[in-house]
Design an enzyme around this catalytic site. Structure first.
Site, PDB file in Angstrom:
ATOM      1  N   SER A  41      26.610  38.575  38.768  1.00 56.02           N
ATOM      2  CA  SER A  41      27.143  38.945  39.054  1.00 56.02           C
ATOM      3  C   SER A  41      28.733  38.722  39.852  1.00 56.02           C
ATOM      4  CB  SER A  41      26.387  39.779  40.033  1.00 56.02           C
ATOM      5  OG  SER A  41      26.455  38.826  41.279  1.00 56.02           O
ATOM      6  N   HIS A 267      30.632  41.414  47.281  1.00 57.73           N
ATOM      7  CA  HIS A 267      30.690  40.331  46.170  1.00 57.73           C
ATOM      8  C   HIS A 267      32.252  40.683  45.799  1.00 57.73           C
ATOM      9  CE1 HIS A 267      26.356  40.492  44.910  1.00 57.73           C
ATOM     10  NE2 HIS A 267      26.997  39.872  43.511  1.00 57.73           N
TER      11      HIS A 267
END
Length: 284
Positions: A41, A267
């Site tokens: 990711s 993230h």
């Protein structure tokens, strides 16, 4: 130094980096360089919109991830098979039905490969974040309940299980793409060295350096695996200091769990992905 200023300075390295690429073995013709991006990711830019076309939405791959930034800046011909949640096992096995193993994108014609991988193996890092976050909530952000409960467990798993997996994955990449330069990046810093930002990221104060140590162990494993296989390590630790998820919106490259700007929860945001691309160019 503000992140925009630092990014502009890093952008100034692009011309020099591209000049080096022109003279390097990965760019020996006038044709666009064949570039493949792989991994998880952080590599896919999961959470940064809009999604890339041509790959299942389950991968949450962004059209603004570091690989797209890099390919656009440098004029590379990009094939991007990165996928949120990917483990090293998904280099050789399909992650989702109809999604080929990531190694299938490689061949002897591949000239450049980038990736982040290893963070999802054994569920070690996500398990550490969840465990430490839960422990932090129970103590109201005080003490070091996660360190007290788990000690060296997470670091030992990274060194004993995740590290060999990364080595194996890089060896497989080298076999499938023998003519490519292979770069593997570490992971941008999620937390500052001390104090943290409870409850935006619900880690107890005493566990902030503990979780940072686990991330340092993971990045160290990636770096050692790169050295062991002849790949190039892209170090993101130093450049991401002061840009962790606890910083103000204008400065951070990683988003917090609560109060995130957009969908990039724990993230990299779009600015973080751009920073990854610029550091990769500088490394090249």
């Amino acid at each position: 130094m503000r992140s925009s200023t630092r990014l502009h300075r890093r952008a100034g390295l692009t011309a020099a980096a591209m000049a080096c690429l022109v003279m390097s073995p990965v760019a020996t013709s006038a044709a666009p360089l064949n570039y493949v991006n792989m991994g998880d990711s952080y590599s896919a830019g999961s959470g940064v919109l809009p999604l890339a076309s041509g790959i299942t939405p389950l991968c949450a791959q962004s059209s603004r991830n570091w690989a797209h930034d890099l390919a656009t800046t440098a004029g590379f011909r990009l094939t991007d098979v990165s996928c949120g949640g990917a483990q090293t096992s998904h280099y050789t096995n399909a992650q989702y039905p109809g999604t080929p193993p990531q190694l299938d994108a490689l061949s002897s014609a591949t000239q450049l490969v980038t990736m982040t991988i290893g963070g999802n193996d054994e569920n070690t890092f996500i398990s550490a974040i969840v465990a430490c976050g839960s422990a932090g909530v129970l103590t109201g952000g005080q003490g070091s309940p996660c360190k007290n409960a788990y000690g060296d467990m997470f670091a030992n798993t990274i060194n004993n299980k995740v590290y060999p997996n990364i080595v194996k994955a890089l060896q497989a990449v080298k076999t499938k793409a023998p003519n490519a330069r292979v770069l593997i990046a570490g992971y941008l810093s999620i937390l500052p060295p001390t104090n943290g930002c409870f409850p935006s990221i619900p880690i107890a104060t005493g566990d902030v350096p503990y979780l940072g140590g686990i991330q340092a162990t993971l990045n160290g494993a990636v770096k050692r695996a790169a050295a062991a296989t002849g790949a190039t390590y892209v170090d993101l630790t130093a450049i991401s200091q002061g840009h962790d998820a606890c910083q103000p919106t204008k400065n951070r490259w990683v988003e917090p769990l609560f109060g995130a700007n957009g969908l990039s929860i724990v993230h990299p945001n779009a600015t973080g992905e751009q920073a990854m691309a610029q550091q990769t160019l500088a490394t090249l």
